[in-house]
Design a protein around this motif. Structure first.
Motif, PDB file in Angstrom:
ATOM      1  N   LEU A   1       0.845  -1.197   0.000  1.00 32.88           N
ATOM      2  CA  LEU A   1       0.000   0.000   0.000  1.00 32.88           C
ATOM      3  C   LEU A   1       0.877   1.243   0.000  1.00 32.88           C
ATOM      4  CD1 LEU A   1      -2.679   1.543   0.282  1.00 32.88           C
ATOM      5  CD2 LEU A   1      -2.500   1.217   2.769  1.00 32.88           C
ATOM      6  N   LEU A   2       0.685   2.075  -1.010  1.00 37.02           N
ATOM      7  CA  LEU A   2       1.381   3.352  -1.104  1.00 37.02           C
ATOM      8  C   LEU A   2       0.366   4.472  -0.894  1.00 37.02           C
ATOM      9  CD1 LEU A   2       3.544   2.610  -4.273  1.00 37.02           C
ATOM     10  CD2 LEU A   2       4.265   2.451  -1.884  1.00 37.02           C
ATOM     11  N   VAL A   3       0.718   5.445  -0.064  1.00 33.59           N
ATOM     12  CA  VAL A   3      -0.166   6.572   0.230  1.00 33.59           C
ATOM     13  C   VAL A   3       0.613   7.873   0.042  1.00 33.59           C
ATOM     14  CG1 VAL A   3      -1.616   7.683   1.970  1.00 33.59           C
ATOM     15  CG2 VAL A   3      -1.477   5.184   1.883  1.00 33.59           C
ATOM     16  N   PRO A   4       0.083   8.839  -0.711  1.00 31.78           N
ATOM     17  CA  PRO A   4       0.776  10.107  -0.904  1.00 31.78           C
ATOM     18  C   PRO A   4       1.029  10.807   0.424  1.00 31.78           C
ATOM     19  CG  PRO A   4      -1.049   9.901  -2.445  1.00 31.78           C
ATOM     20  CD  PRO A   4      -1.194   8.782  -1.457  1.00 31.78           C
ATOM     21  N   THR A   5       2.139  11.498   0.511  1.00 26.81           N
ATOM     22  CA  THR A   5       2.411  12.291   1.711  1.00 26.81           C
ATOM     23  C   THR A   5       1.483  13.504   1.712  1.00 26.81           C
ATOM     24  OG1 THR A   5       4.146  13.542   0.570  1.00 26.81           O
ATOM     25  CG2 THR A   5       4.817  11.590   1.777  1.00 26.81           C
TER      26      THR A   5
ATOM     27  N   ILE B   1       3.109   1.839   3.447  1.00 25.38           N
ATOM     28  CA  ILE B   1       2.583   1.481   4.757  1.00 25.38           C
ATOM     29  C   ILE B   1       3.079   0.085   5.125  1.00 25.38           C
ATOM     30  CG2 ILE B   1       0.509   1.296   6.171  1.00 25.38           C
ATOM     31  CD1 ILE B   1       1.120   4.081   4.888  1.00 25.38           C
ATOM     32  N   VAL B   2       3.749  -0.006   6.258  1.00 28.11           N
ATOM     33  CA  VAL B   2       4.337  -1.269   6.701  1.00 28.11           C
ATOM     34  C   VAL B   2       3.695  -1.679   8.021  1.00 28.11           C
ATOM     35  CG1 VAL B   2       6.463  -2.493   7.263  1.00 28.11           C
ATOM     36  CG2 VAL B   2       6.514  -0.617   5.599  1.00 28.11           C
ATOM     37  N   PRO B   3       2.696  -2.545   7.988  1.00 25.84           N
ATOM     38  CA  PRO B   3       2.045  -2.989   9.228  1.00 25.84           C
ATOM     39  C   PRO B   3       3.007  -3.795  10.091  1.00 25.84           C
ATOM     40  CG  PRO B   3       0.725  -3.530   7.275  1.00 25.84           C
ATOM     41  CD  PRO B   3       2.089  -3.161   6.797  1.00 25.84           C
ATOM     42  N   PRO B   4       2.708  -3.919  11.385  1.00 20.63           N
ATOM     43  CA  PRO B   4       3.549  -4.767  12.249  1.00 20.63           C
ATOM     44  C   PRO B   4       3.557  -6.207  11.725  1.00 20.63           C
ATOM     45  CG  PRO B   4       2.020  -3.434  13.545  1.00 20.63           C
ATOM     46  CD  PRO B   4       1.618  -3.270  12.122  1.00 20.63           C
ATOM     47  N   GLU B   5       4.640  -6.897  11.960  1.00 20.72           N
ATOM     48  CA  GLU B   5       4.746  -8.282  11.503  1.00 20.72           C
ATOM     49  C   GLU B   5       3.637  -9.130  12.128  1.00 20.72           C
ATOM     50  OE1 GLU B   5       8.090 -11.885  11.263  1.00 20.72           O
ATOM     51  OE2 GLU B   5       8.621  -9.903  12.030  1.00 20.72           O
ATOM     52  N   GLY B   6       2.969  -9.916  11.306  1.00 19.42           N
ATOM     53  CA  GLY B   6       1.880 -10.747  11.797  1.00 19.42           C
ATOM     54  C   GLY B   6       0.693  -9.949  12.292  1.00 19.42           C
ATOM     55  N   ALA B   7       0.474  -8.764  11.690  1.00 16.08           N
ATOM     56  CA  ALA B   7      -0.585  -7.865  12.149  1.00 16.08           C
ATOM     57  C   ALA B   7      -1.951  -8.536  12.139  1.00 16.08           C
ATOM     58  CB  ALA B   7      -0.621  -6.617  11.265  1.00 16.08           C
ATOM     59  N   SER B   8      -2.713  -8.292  13.185  1.00 14.05           N
ATOM     60  CA  SER B   8      -4.074  -8.810  13.277  1.00 14.05           C
ATOM     61  C   SER B   8      -4.994  -7.969  12.404  1.00 14.05           C
ATOM     62  CB  SER B   8      -4.557  -8.765  14.727  1.00 14.05           C
ATOM     63  OG  SER B   8      -4.661  -7.401  15.155  1.00 14.05           O
ATOM     64  N   LYS B   9      -6.234  -8.426  12.266  1.00 15.70           N
ATOM     65  CA  LYS B   9      -7.218  -7.685  11.481  1.00 15.70           C
ATOM     66  C   LYS B   9      -7.418  -6.292  12.059  1.00 15.70           C
ATOM     67  CE  LYS B   9     -11.957  -7.999   9.724  1.00 15.70           C
ATOM     68  NZ  LYS B   9     -13.192  -8.833   9.683  1.00 15.70           N
TER      69      LYS B   9
ATOM     70  N   LYS C   1       0.293   7.653   9.417  1.00 16.61           N
ATOM     71  CA  LYS C   1       1.404   8.426   9.996  1.00 16.61           C
ATOM     72  C   LYS C   1       2.377   7.519  10.741  1.00 16.61           C
ATOM     73  CE  LYS C   1      -1.463  12.534  10.753  1.00 16.61           C
ATOM     74  NZ  LYS C   1      -2.098  13.392  11.787  1.00 16.61           N
ATOM     75  N   GLU C   2       1.829   6.560  11.464  1.00 14.47           N
ATOM     76  CA  GLU C   2       2.659   5.775  12.374  1.00 14.47           C
ATOM     77  C   GLU C   2       3.367   4.589  11.713  1.00 14.47           C
ATOM     78  OE1 GLU C   2       0.283   4.581  15.668  1.00 14.47           O
ATOM     79  OE2 GLU C   2      -0.097   6.626  16.367  1.00 14.47           O
ATOM     80  N   PHE C   3       2.826   4.088  10.613  1.00 12.99           N
ATOM     81  CA  PHE C   3       3.384   2.865  10.026  1.00 12.99           C
ATOM     82  C   PHE C   3       3.878   3.077   8.593  1.00 12.99           C
ATOM     83  CE2 PHE C   3       0.300   1.585  13.241  1.00 12.99           C
ATOM     84  CZ  PHE C   3       1.044   0.714  14.008  1.00 12.99           C
ATOM     85  N   SER C   4       4.341   4.284   8.285  1.00 17.54           N
ATOM     86  CA  SER C   4       4.762   4.577   6.918  1.00 17.54           C
ATOM     87  C   SER C   4       6.274   4.725   6.803  1.00 17.54           C
ATOM     88  CB  SER C   4       4.084   5.850   6.420  1.00 17.54           C
ATOM     89  OG  SER C   4       4.448   6.961   7.213  1.00 17.54           O
ATOM     90  N   VAL C   5       6.762   4.340   5.633  1.00 14.01           N
ATOM     91  CA  VAL C   5       8.187   4.462   5.301  1.00 14.01           C
ATOM     92  C   VAL C   5       8.285   5.227   3.988  1.00 14.01           C
ATOM     93  CG1 VAL C   5      10.291   3.219   4.709  1.00 14.01           C
ATOM     94  CG2 VAL C   5       8.738   2.287   6.449  1.00 14.01           C
ATOM     95  N   PRO C   6       9.082   6.307   3.930  1.00 12.15           N
ATOM     96  CA  PRO C   6       9.182   7.101   2.698  1.00 12.15           C
ATOM     97  C   PRO C   6       9.687   6.270   1.520  1.00 12.15           C
ATOM     98  CG  PRO C   6      10.148   8.273   4.562  1.00 12.15           C
ATOM     99  CD  PRO C   6       9.886   6.869   5.020  1.00 12.15           C
TER     100      PRO C   6
END
Length: 416
Positions: free
Chosen positions: A87-91, A102-110, A123-128
Motif C-alpha cells: 500500500l502506497l499513500v501520498p504524503t 505502509i508497513v504494518p507490524p509483523e503478523g498484524a491482526s485484522k 502516519k505511524e506505520f509509513s516508510v518514505p
C-alpha cells in the motif's frame, strides 16, 4: 442511470463542486467530518463502496496499489492491506516527498490492519519511498468531489491527485495502462462537460459507489507528465520533490520552463458562504462549521476495560453507525454518540444491535433524556452533583447503567 444532481449549461468546475457539496449536506449523506465543503466527502456507505475494489480483476493482478489518504478511502486502504499487497499513500500535500509505503507490524491482526488504514495509522506505520525506488503501480485509487460516467473527474480544487499522477509518470511508477479508480456516493456521479477537462486532469477507468461498479471506457488520454509551464518557483518551494523531478527531466533534455504567474487559488472561492436561496441555516448567523444545536444521543454501555476509542470508532464505521460526535467515558465503561436526528439515531441503534468488542457485549439505547424525543446538544446534558464516595464505588465496580451517567467528560470528534 440518470444523475440526481443536474448540472446547468455553462457551469464551471467550482459550480459543480459547490452543487455536489450542498446536495450532500442538504440530504445528510455524509459522516464526519462535516460540513463536506472543501473536502473529498466522507459519504455514508463509503466502506460498502470501498469493498468493491477487491472485486476488480486488476486488483487481483497487481502487487502494489496507491490509495489517496482521503477519509472515505479508508476501506480501500484496508482492502489492500488485508490482501497483503503493498500500500502506497501520498504524503500530505506532498511536503516531504511523493508517497509512503505502509508497513504494518509483523503478523498484524485484522484490528491492527484497520488501524494502519486510518490517517493515524498512515502516519505511524509509513516508510518514505524515494524517487529512485523501482515502484510499479498498476492500480490507483483516488477521491473525487464529482465524476462522470465518461470518466471525467473533478477533485476538491487543489490539484494534488493530478500532480501525483504526473509525478509518478515522471519517475516511471505508472504507465498509460495503469488503472485509475475513484470511489464516490451515487449522487456524486454527474454529467461533467468535456470542455471543463484540461490536459493535466486525471481521468478514471472505474467508478465504485455503494450500489454500482461503473466501467467508464474513457477515451480521453491521461496526462502525459508534469506540465512545467503550469508551475512556478513558489510551488517548487512548497513541494521540494518537484525540484528533484525537474532536475531529472532537465538532465534528460526536456523543456522544464516554469510559468511566470502564480497559479489561481480557487480554495478562497470555496470558503464563501452558500447562497441564501440554498439550504438556509436554522440558527441565523451561526457559523457553518459548528455542530448542530439539536442532536439525538445514543448511550453505549458495557465498554470493556482497555478498549481504545479508536477501536470503538472502527466498529462504528464498520456498522455504518458513525456519529457526528463521540463522547468517550472509557473509565466509566460508556460512551455517548450524537446523531443529527432521531432517524439517524434509530438507524444506529439497529446497526449496533448485538455489538461485541473484546468478548464483551455492548448495550446501545437512547440516552435517558432522549427517550421522550430530541434534546439540545451535549452542552445541555443534565449534570448531577458529585455524590462522593458512594458514586465512586459504583464506578469502580464497572457499572454501566445509563441512569448513572454523568455529563460527558471528554468529547472526541469521530475521525482519526
Amino acid at each position: 442511470m440518470e444523475a440526481v444532481i443536474t448540472i446547468n449549461p455553462g457551469a464551471t468546475k467550482w459550480d459543480i463542486r459547490e452543487k455536489v457539496w450542498d446536495y450532500i449536506e442538504a440530504k445528510n449523506l455524509a459522516n464526519f467530518p462535516r460540513p463536506v465543503h472543501n473536502r473529498i466527502p466522507n459519504f455514508k456507505g463509503a466502506h460498502t463502496a470501498c469493498a468493491k475494489v477487491s472485486e476488480l480483476q486488476v486488483f487481483n493482478e497487481t502487487d502494489e496499489v496507491k490509495v489517496d489518504p482521503d477519509k472515505p478511502l479508508e476501506g480501500a486502504r484496508l482492502a489492500v492491506l488485508q490482501a497483503r499487497k503493498t500500500l502506497l499513500v501520498p504524503t500530505p500535500r506532498l511536503r516531504t516527498g511523493l508517497f509512503n509505503k505502509i508497513v504494518p507490524p509483523e503478523g498484524a491482526s485484522k484490528e491492527e490492519l484497520r488501524v494502519c488504514s486510518t490517517s493515524q495509522g498512515v502516519k505511524e506505520f509509513s516508510v518514505p519511498v524515494g524517487l529512485d525506488s523501482k515502484v510499479q503501480v498498476d492500480l490507483l485509487v483516488v477521491g473525487s468531489v464529482a465524476v462522470s460516467e465518461k470518466g471525467y473527474r473533478i477533485g476538491k480544487g487543489e490539484g494534488f491527485a493530478d500532480m501525483e499522477y504526473a509525478m509518478m509518470l515522471c519517475m516511471g511508477a505508472v504507465t498509460e495502462s495503469t488503472v485509475v479508480v475513484t470511489i464516490v456516493h451515487d449522487c456524486q456521479v454527474v454529467d461533467i462537460p468535456e470542455d471543463l477537462i484540461e490536459s493535466h486532469d486525471i481521468t478514471v477507468d472505474y467508478i465504485l459507489t455503494p450500489t454500482r461498479v461503473i466501467k467508464t471506457d474513457c477515451q480521453r488520454p491521461k496526462p502525459q507528465g508534469i506540465i512545467w509551464t503550469k508551475l512556478n518557483t513558489e510551488m517548487l518551494e512548497r513541494i521540494p520533490v518537484l525540484k528533484k523531478l525537474r532536475a531529472l527531466e532537465e538532465e534528460q533534455g526536456k523543456d522544464v520552463t516554469l510559468g511566470t504567474h502564480p497559479p489561481p487559488q480557487p480554495r478562497e472561492r470555496a470558503r464563501r458562504e452558500p447562497r441564501r436561496d440554498r439550504e438556509p441555516r436554522s440558527e441565523g448567523d451561526r457559523p457553518r462549521r459548528e455542530p448542530p444545536l439539536t442532536v439525538t444521543t445514543v448511550y453505549l454501555g458495557g465498554i470493556p476495560a482497555g478498549l481504545r476509542v479508536s477501536e470503538l470508532k472502527t466498529a462504528l464505521r464498520e456498522r455504518e453507525a458513525a456519529p457526528i460526535r463521540l463522547t468517550w467515558q472509557g473509565a466509566q465503561h460508556r460512551a455517548f454518540l450524537d446523531y443529527l436526528d432521531p432517524q439517524a439515531a434509530d438507524q444506529a441503534l439497529a446497526a449496533l444491535e448485538g455489538l461485541s468488542l473484546n468478548g464483551h457485549d455492548l448495550q446501545a439505547e437512547l440516552a435517558k433524556s432522549q427517550r421522550g424525543g430530541r434534546r439540545p446538544g451535549p452542552s445541555n446534558r443534565r449534570s448531577r452533583p458529585n455524590t462522593g464516595p458512594k458514586n465512586t464505588a459504583r464506578e469502580s465496580r464497572g457499572s454501566t447503567s445509563e441512569a448513572e451517567a454523568d455529563s460527558p467528560k471528554q468529547e472526541l470528534n469521530h475521525n482519526e
